[in-house]
Design a protein around this motif. Structure first.
Motif, PDB file in Angstrom:
ATOM      1  N   ASP A  77       0.863  -1.176   0.000  1.00 35.89           N
ATOM      2  CA  ASP A  77       0.000   0.000   0.000  1.00 35.89           C
ATOM      3  C   ASP A  77       0.898   1.223   0.000  1.00 35.89           C
ATOM      4  N   LEU A  78       0.891   1.970  -1.105  1.00 37.45           N
ATOM      5  CA  LEU A  78       1.684   3.189  -1.181  1.00 37.45           C
ATOM      6  C   LEU A  78       0.929   4.325  -0.511  1.00 37.45           C
ATOM      7  N   VAL A  79       1.626   5.102   0.296  1.00 37.22           N
ATOM      8  CA  VAL A  79       1.045   6.258   0.975  1.00 37.22           C
ATOM      9  C   VAL A  79       1.620   7.517   0.336  1.00 37.22           C
ATOM     10  N   LEU A  80       0.730   8.393  -0.142  1.00 39.70           N
ATOM     11  CA  LEU A  80       1.167   9.613  -0.798  1.00 39.70           C
ATOM     12  C   LEU A  80       2.032  10.448   0.142  1.00 39.70           C
ATOM     13  N   GLY A  81       3.234  10.787  -0.306  1.00 35.53           N
ATOM     14  CA  GLY A  81       4.139  11.583   0.512  1.00 35.53           C
ATOM     15  C   GLY A  81       5.144  10.760   1.297  1.00 35.53           C
ATOM     16  N   GLU A  82       4.982   9.441   1.331  1.00 37.05           N
ATOM     17  CA  GLU A  82       5.925   8.571   2.025  1.00 37.05           C
ATOM     18  C   GLU A  82       6.877   7.939   1.015  1.00 37.05           C
ATOM     19  N   SER A  83       8.136   7.812   1.397  1.00 37.07           N
ATOM     20  CA  SER A  83       9.144   7.260   0.489  1.00 37.07           C
ATOM     21  C   SER A  83       9.347   5.762   0.684  1.00 37.07           C
ATOM     22  N   ARG A  84       8.619   5.166   1.645  1.00 36.76           N
ATOM     23  CA  ARG A  84       8.806   3.741   1.923  1.00 36.76           C
ATOM     24  C   ARG A  84       7.483   2.989   1.851  1.00 36.76           C
ATOM     25  N   THR A  85       7.598   1.702   1.552  1.00 37.60           N
ATOM     26  CA  THR A  85       6.438   0.826   1.510  1.00 37.60           C
ATOM     27  C   THR A  85       6.837  -0.534   2.070  1.00 37.60           C
ATOM     28  N   VAL A  86       5.842  -1.379   2.337  1.00 36.28           N
ATOM     29  CA  VAL A  86       6.105  -2.645   3.018  1.00 36.28           C
ATOM     30  C   VAL A  86       5.972  -3.813   2.050  1.00 36.28           C
ATOM     31  N   MET A  87       7.022  -4.636   1.998  1.00 32.65           N
ATOM     32  CA  MET A  87       7.001  -5.879   1.246  1.00 32.65           C
ATOM     33  C   MET A  87       6.500  -6.996   2.163  1.00 32.65           C
ATOM     34  N   ARG A  88       5.761  -7.944   1.588  1.00 31.84           N
ATOM     35  CA  ARG A  88       5.248  -9.073   2.362  1.00 31.84           C
ATOM     36  C   ARG A  88       5.246 -10.287   1.471  1.00 31.84           C
ATOM     37  N   HIS A  89       6.092 -11.282   1.803  1.00 38.16           N
ATOM     38  CA  HIS A  89       6.217 -12.445   0.936  1.00 38.16           C
ATOM     39  C   HIS A  89       6.444 -13.696   1.769  1.00 38.16           C
ATOM     40  N   GLU A  90       5.952 -14.825   1.247  1.00 36.97           N
ATOM     41  CA  GLU A  90       6.010 -16.083   1.991  1.00 36.97           C
ATOM     42  C   GLU A  90       7.437 -16.465   2.352  1.00 36.97           C
ATOM     43  N   ARG A  91       8.371 -16.274   1.419  1.00 39.17           N
ATOM     44  CA  ARG A  91       9.763 -16.644   1.689  1.00 39.17           C
ATOM     45  C   ARG A  91      10.576 -15.475   2.233  1.00 39.17           C
ATOM     46  N   GLY A  92      10.320 -14.268   1.730  1.00 38.85           N
ATOM     47  CA  GLY A  92      11.114 -13.122   2.146  1.00 38.85           C
ATOM     48  C   GLY A  92      10.663 -12.493   3.442  1.00 38.85           C
ATOM     49  N   GLY A  93       9.477 -12.876   3.936  1.00 37.42           N
ATOM     50  CA  GLY A  93       8.970 -12.295   5.172  1.00 37.42           C
ATOM     51  C   GLY A  93       8.489 -10.867   4.970  1.00 37.42           C
ATOM     52  N   VAL A  94       8.561 -10.073   6.038  1.00 39.75           N
ATOM     53  CA  VAL A  94       8.107  -8.686   6.018  1.00 39.75           C
ATOM     54  C   VAL A  94       9.327  -7.774   5.968  1.00 39.75           C
ATOM     55  N   ARG A  95       9.387  -6.912   4.942  1.00 43.97           N
ATOM     56  CA  ARG A  95      10.506  -5.994   4.797  1.00 43.97           C
ATOM     57  C   ARG A  95       9.994  -4.633   4.347  1.00 43.97           C
ATOM     58  N   VAL A  96      10.764  -3.623   4.662  1.00 39.36           N
ATOM     59  CA  VAL A  96      10.443  -2.269   4.226  1.00 39.36           C
ATOM     60  C   VAL A  96      11.341  -1.917   3.044  1.00 39.36           C
ATOM     61  N   ALA A  97      10.738  -1.374   2.003  1.00 39.87           N
ATOM     62  CA  ALA A  97      11.484  -0.974   0.813  1.00 39.87           C
ATOM     63  C   ALA A  97      11.432   0.538   0.666  1.00 39.87           C
ATOM     64  N   THR A  98      12.522   1.116   0.200  1.00 40.12           N
ATOM     65  CA  THR A  98      12.595   2.553  -0.061  1.00 40.12           C
ATOM     66  C   THR A  98      12.485   2.799  -1.555  1.00 40.12           C
ATOM     67  N   LEU A  99      11.531   3.643  -1.943  1.00 35.30           N
ATOM     68  CA  LEU A  99      11.299   3.943  -3.356  1.00 35.30           C
ATOM     69  C   LEU A  99      12.295   4.988  -3.844  1.00 35.30           C
ATOM     70  N   ASP A 100      12.765   4.822  -5.065  1.00 38.03           N
ATOM     71  CA  ASP A 100      13.595   5.847  -5.681  1.00 38.03           C
ATOM     72  C   ASP A 100      12.707   7.037  -6.037  1.00 38.03           C
ATOM     73  N   PRO A 101      13.036   8.258  -5.579  1.00 37.53           N
ATOM     74  CA  PRO A 101      12.148   9.404  -5.806  1.00 37.53           C
ATOM     75  C   PRO A 101      11.956   9.761  -7.275  1.00 37.53           C
ATOM     76  N   THR A 102      12.933   9.417  -8.135  1.00 36.24           N
ATOM     77  CA  THR A 102      12.803   9.742  -9.557  1.00 36.24           C
ATOM     78  C   THR A 102      11.994   8.700 -10.320  1.00 36.24           C
ATOM     79  N   GLY A 103      11.795   7.524  -9.707  1.00 32.85           N
ATOM     80  CA  GLY A 103      11.084   6.461 -10.382  1.00 32.85           C
ATOM     81  C   GLY A 103      11.887   5.782 -11.472  1.00 32.85           C
ATOM     82  N   THR A 104      13.207   5.989 -11.475  1.00 33.55           N
ATOM     83  CA  THR A 104      14.043   5.442 -12.547  1.00 33.55           C
ATOM     84  C   THR A 104      15.026   4.381 -12.053  1.00 33.55           C
ATOM     85  N   LYS A 105      15.003   4.065 -10.773  1.00 34.41           N
ATOM     86  CA  LYS A 105      15.929   3.072 -10.219  1.00 34.41           C
ATOM     87  C   LYS A 105      15.153   2.046  -9.394  1.00 34.41           C
ATOM     88  N   PRO A 106      15.729   0.845  -9.233  1.00 38.81           N
ATOM     89  CA  PRO A 106      15.055  -0.189  -8.435  1.00 38.81           C
ATOM     90  C   PRO A 106      14.881   0.245  -6.982  1.00 38.81           C
TER      91      PRO A 106
END
Length: 408
Positions: free
Chosen positions: A216-245
């Motif tokens: 769930d992306l929150v407008l104005g926040e640079s981070r979001t939450v990953m949730r996966h069966e093998r990877g567990g729960v992790r926080v990811a940081t979005l690239d502000p330009t939208g051009t990098k992983p």
């Protein structure tokens, strides 16, 4: 709890409650809104404000059906109907928008003849036999009309009737790119598309990192939450330009199973934790809970309980500026009326808002003041957080999505 079952429970609880391609002038008897917004109705993208509404784009599709039996066996019938429009993302300062046209490919005795968007024929991907594939066409535009159309990622178009989606979710802060969530019922990945006449896509999050019940992306926040069966729960940081992983953080200690609608607000993560299910259904002594996690210290706190329920009360929206999260609960067995609630991280308290009878939240303004709410039948309303004023938008039905603007 499987996603389909959780969705069924939620539905039961709430069931009672560029270059202009086309422009339609404002009608004197049209819908008005206390705040400017864009809405998706059957076959139309609408701009609505205090003066009225106008059409930014219109779309229709023609399908051909061959009768397989009865007195009309072998005959062909053509049907023209509005396109099905979904998954709206808007850039509040500029009025840029992105959405998808849902295309059902050729099946059995039914053939897609044409799709027309604001007077222009849309080319739909086809298989080797020339049959139309099914998928979601990405459409970008602004307050003047349609800017671009692209089929997006080729792999998201199929002929095997397995549903794939491409869902515009959010613009980058400068409005130059659109973040799009792709996937099926079991996979998910993210792409970033440039806004312009010839969109170009970049893969910013591969599959097998997050599942379909997170992000769930929150407008104005640079981070979001990953949730996966093998990877567990992790926080990811979005690239502000939208051009990098996106950059992935280390796994958190929280269990993935039952952790729903996680959202990052500042240095906290708020989420809904499903209750305990036993052989008879829901163990009422262990209901679902609302929680917050301090991402700096790892301290977790329960701030609310979904009394007697094990699921169906996930967080729907959040405001980064106000540090508030929103959810709906229905007093199904007593009043049958759904209620909207706001949780404030700073005050650590829940407040009931004066907006009843809705089924969901389409959008929240960047400053957190206004929310676009959804009622049964696709009717929408605008709620003002500062004044508690609430206005249903009359004359609009079957709205599939809507987004608030903050034009300057």
């Amino acid at each position: 709890m499987p996603d389909i079952l959780r969705s069924t429970v939620l539905t039961a609880l709430l069931a009672t409650s560029a270059t202009a391609w086309a422009e339609t002038p404002v009608s004197p008897k049209t819908t008005v809104s206390p705040a400017p917004l864009i809405a998706l109705a059957p076959g139309k993208v609408l701009y609505i404000d205090t003066e009225g509404s106008r059409t930014l784009a219109d779309c229709e599709q023609v399908r051909e059906h061959r009768m397989l039996g009865g007195p009309d066996k072998g005959k062909l019938f053509r049907e023209t109907e509005p396109c099905s429009l979904w998954f709206l993302a808007v850039h509040p300062p500029t009025g840029r928008w992105a959405m998808t046209v849902s295309i059902m490919g050729d099946i059995s005795s039914t053939r897609l003849v044409s799709v027309t968007l604001s007077g222009r024929k849309v080319d739909v991907p086809t298989d080797k036999a020339g049959r139309a594939k099914g998928g979601h066409m990405l459409v970008m535009g602004d307050l003047e009309g349609v800017v671009a159309i692209t089929p997006g990622v080729p792999a998201q178009w199929t002929s095997n009737h397995v549903q794939h989606s491409q869902r515009p979710e959010q613009f980058t802060a400068d409005g130059s790119r659109v973040l799009v969530a792709n996937g099926t019922v079991t996979t998910a990945d993210w792409w970033s598309w440039s806004f312009g006449p010839r969109p170009e896509g970049l893969h910013v999050l591969p599959t097998q990192v997050t599942d379909t019940a997170s992000n769930d992306l929150v407008l104005g926040e640079s981070r979001t939450v990953m949730r996966h069966e093998r990877g567990g729960v992790r926080v990811a940081t979005l690239d502000p330009t939208g051009t990098k992983p996106w950059k992935l953080g280390p796994p958190l200690k929280q269990k993935r199973k039952g952790l729903l609608s996680p959202m990052v607000l500042g240095d906290s993560m708020v989420f809904y934790r499903e209750g305990v299910f036993d052989e008879g259904g829901c163990d009422e002594s262990n209901p679902a809970t609302y929680r917050r996690l301090d991402l700096r210290t790892g301290q977790e706190k329960v701030w609310g309980t979904h009394d007697t329920y094990c699921s169906g009360g996930e967080l729907l929206e959040a405001s980064a500026r106000r540090k508030t999260a929103y959810f709906i609960q229905s007093n199904y067995f007593s009043t049958g009326v759904s209620k909207l609630y706001e949780y404030s991280l700073d005050r650590d308290e829940v407040r009931e808002l004066k907006a009843d009878g809705m089924e969901g939240v389409h959008d929240i303004s960047e400053d957190g003041r206004r929310l676009v709410l959804r009622a049964r039948g696709g009717v929408i309303g605008v709620y003002d957080n500062d004044t508690d004023e609430f206005a249903w938008l009359t004359g609009l039905e079957k709205v599939t999505d809507a987004g608030l603007l903050d034009l300057r």
